[in-house]
Design an enzyme around this catalytic site. Structure first.
Site, PDB file in Angstrom:
ATOM      1  N   LEU A 155      48.738 -39.051  -3.016  1.00 37.22           N
ATOM      2  CA  LEU A 155      48.836 -39.626  -1.664  1.00 37.22           C
ATOM      3  C   LEU A 155      48.774 -38.672  -0.520  1.00 37.22           C
ATOM      4  O   LEU A 155      49.350 -37.543  -0.429  1.00 37.22           O
ATOM      5  CB  LEU A 155      49.729 -40.658  -1.435  1.00 37.22           C
ATOM      6  CG  LEU A 155      49.716 -41.675  -2.817  1.00 37.22           C
ATOM      7  CD1 LEU A 155      51.035 -42.567  -2.960  1.00 37.22           C
ATOM      8  CD2 LEU A 155      48.619 -42.813  -2.498  1.00 37.22           C
ATOM      9  N   PRO A 156      48.293 -39.109   0.687  1.00 37.00           N
ATOM     10  CA  PRO A 156      47.903 -37.895   1.883  1.00 37.00           C
ATOM     11  C   PRO A 156      49.389 -37.672   2.548  1.00 37.00           C
ATOM     12  O   PRO A 156      49.451 -36.759   2.946  1.00 37.00           O
ATOM     13  CB  PRO A 156      47.022 -38.706   2.836  1.00 37.00           C
ATOM     14  CG  PRO A 156      46.518 -39.859   1.942  1.00 37.00           C
ATOM     15  CD  PRO A 156      47.393 -40.315   0.794  1.00 37.00           C
ATOM     16  N   ASN A 196      52.487 -42.860   3.465  1.00 42.87           N
ATOM     17  CA  ASN A 196      51.723 -43.375   2.346  1.00 42.87           C
ATOM     18  C   ASN A 196      52.402 -43.692   1.251  1.00 42.87           C
ATOM     19  O   ASN A 196      52.338 -44.615   0.342  1.00 42.87           O
ATOM     20  CB  ASN A 196      50.536 -42.739   1.984  1.00 42.87           C
ATOM     21  CG  ASN A 196      49.567 -42.504   3.203  1.00 42.87           C
ATOM     22  OD1 ASN A 196      49.155 -41.508   3.629  1.00 42.87           O
ATOM     23  ND2 ASN A 196      48.935 -43.621   3.577  1.00 42.87           N
ATOM     24  N   THR A 240      52.210 -34.066  -1.304  1.00 43.91           N
ATOM     25  CA  THR A 240      53.024 -33.142  -0.647  1.00 43.91           C
ATOM     26  C   THR A 240      53.696 -33.869   0.287  1.00 43.91           C
ATOM     27  O   THR A 240      52.866 -34.370   1.487  1.00 43.91           O
ATOM     28  CB  THR A 240      52.154 -32.036  -0.280  1.00 43.91           C
ATOM     29  OG1 THR A 240      51.487 -31.325  -1.262  1.00 43.91           O
ATOM     30  CG2 THR A 240      53.172 -30.811   0.618  1.00 43.91           C
ATOM     31  N   LYS A 260      56.730 -26.045  -2.670  1.00 42.88           N
ATOM     32  CA  LYS A 260      55.356 -26.136  -2.176  1.00 42.88           C
ATOM     33  C   LYS A 260      55.328 -25.917  -0.685  1.00 42.88           C
ATOM     34  O   LYS A 260      54.383 -25.190  -0.224  1.00 42.88           O
ATOM     35  CB  LYS A 260      54.704 -27.683  -2.329  1.00 42.88           C
ATOM     36  CG  LYS A 260      53.499 -28.091  -1.778  1.00 42.88           C
ATOM     37  CD  LYS A 260      52.410 -27.148  -2.517  1.00 42.88           C
ATOM     38  CE  LYS A 260      51.055 -27.667  -1.618  1.00 42.88           C
ATOM     39  NZ  LYS A 260      50.640 -28.901  -2.276  1.00 42.88           N
ATOM     40  N   LYS A 270      50.068 -30.577   8.460  1.00 41.16           N
ATOM     41  CA  LYS A 270      51.105 -31.734   8.153  1.00 41.16           C
ATOM     42  C   LYS A 270      52.127 -30.759   7.063  1.00 41.16           C
ATOM     43  O   LYS A 270      53.317 -30.899   7.615  1.00 41.16           O
ATOM     44  CB  LYS A 270      50.466 -32.765   7.201  1.00 41.16           C
ATOM     45  CG  LYS A 270      51.732 -33.633   6.700  1.00 41.16           C
ATOM     46  CD  LYS A 270      51.105 -34.336   5.346  1.00 41.16           C
ATOM     47  CE  LYS A 270      50.922 -33.486   4.119  1.00 41.16           C
ATOM     48  NZ  LYS A 270      50.535 -34.161   2.869  1.00 41.16           N
TER      49      LYS A 270
END
Length: 328
Positions: A96-97, A101, A127, A202, A277
């Site tokens: 998912l973004p 979400n 992420t 990440k 982001k």
């Protein structure tokens, strides 16, 4: 009689071998129970398709029904909501973004945890903020399910070729079960520690990636302004100490390399808004841990500015084009 006995013994051996083959086949089939997949965007669709290629039935959904058609054509069963997926699958992957979400898909009104079965393995490859991963793990545990974070390194091309790197955080005893699925979609699966540690790894990787790309774009821009041919400059960098992934594998200058976003008007790949982001997560984490990240903060500022200047949906390597326009 001896000949008859030998014939019987050979038949018995053949029968045993046949039985063993049947048992192995049954075990293989048992492991190929349906896998739920939620989030069929640019990354999720090829990831789910690789599960199908490896023989796993896929039950999927996405907030945008039109995103489901490609996977449905590949043989996946499409349902209307995350809750419906959770009713039919006891292993679910989400891609998912953003953090909101993920919160909605796991805990919203028609979410996974509304219908999740006890013992279900939940793997989130989005992420997001590590704190959100930890919150989802607690919520899942209350419902008798297991949540692991497994964000990916590698873009759309790596997703299509099943060459992603998965950075996994969660209960170590569940790692093998997660690895079984993730190796169908990636070349590397790395256990990082407790829930949230995959996200931490990440964030660190993407901060360095952004800094490296910004440095490569600046260097190439300066060299071109000094009259150097960009292909020659890239060649020099890649045989010298300045070589990095952004220069030798994903060069941001149009015409230097084929098969990368800079060769296609910066379409495809990892879009600028997602890089902004991720850099925001790095900035927030650095602030909360009182860790100085001067270059990470500068990269965050640059990518936020790019989003405001119309670069949101271009690949993050378009920072080269942004710098050229800034200096025009």
């Amino acid at each position: 009689m001896a000949a008859l006995f030998r014939g019987y013994r050979n038949f018995y051996k053949r029968s045993n071998k046949h039985v063993e083959l049947i048992l192995v086949s049954c075990r293989s089939m048992a492991s190929k129970t349906p896998v739920g997949f939620i989030g069929l965007g640019n990354m999720g669709t090829p990831m789910a398709r690789n599960l199908l290629k490896n023989g796993y039935p896929v039950i999927a959904t996405d907030a945008f029904p039109e995103s489901c058609k490609e996977l449905q054509d590949s043989g996946a069963q499409i349902l209307d909501s995350p809750a419906e997926v959770a009713e039919k699958a006891d292993r679910i992957i989400t891609m998912l973004p953003s953090s909101p979400n993920v919160i909605e898909v796991y805990t919203g009104s028609n979410s996974i945890l509304r219908k999740v079965k006890k013992g279900t393995l939940l793997i989130d490859s989005s992420t997001i903020d590590p704190a959100v991963s930890k919150e989802m793990a607690v919520a899942a545990e209350k419902m008798g399910a297991v949540f692991m974070d497994a964000p990916v390194s590698g873009g759309v091309g790596a997703a299509s070729l099943a060459k992603l790197t998965f950075l996994v955080g969660g209960v170590e005893e569940e790692y093998n079960a997660a690895q079984e699925l993730l190796t169908c979609m990636g070349a590397n699966v790395v256990y990082c520690g407790q829930v949230g540690s995959g996200q931490a790894a990440k964030i660190c990787n993407n901060m360095l990636l952004a800094i490296g790309m910004l440095g490569t774009a600046e260097t190439m821009n300066l060299g071109i302004r000094l009259g150097l041919d960009p292909k020659l400059l890239a060649k020099i960098l890649n045989m010298s100490s300045g070589r990095c992934w952004s220069s030798d594998t994903y060069n941001p200058v149009p015409g230097v390399m084929e098969g990368v976003p800079s060769a296609n008007n910066y379409q495809g790949g990892f879009i600028t808004t997602l890089m902004a982001k991720d850099l925001g997560f790095a900035q927030n984490t650095a602030t909360s841990t009182r860790t100085p990240i001067p270059l990470g903060s500068l990269a965050h500022q640059v990518y936020r500015t790019m989003c405001a200047r119309g670069y949101s949906n271009k690949d993050f390597s378009s920072v080269f084009q942004f710098l050229r326009e800034e200096g025009a």
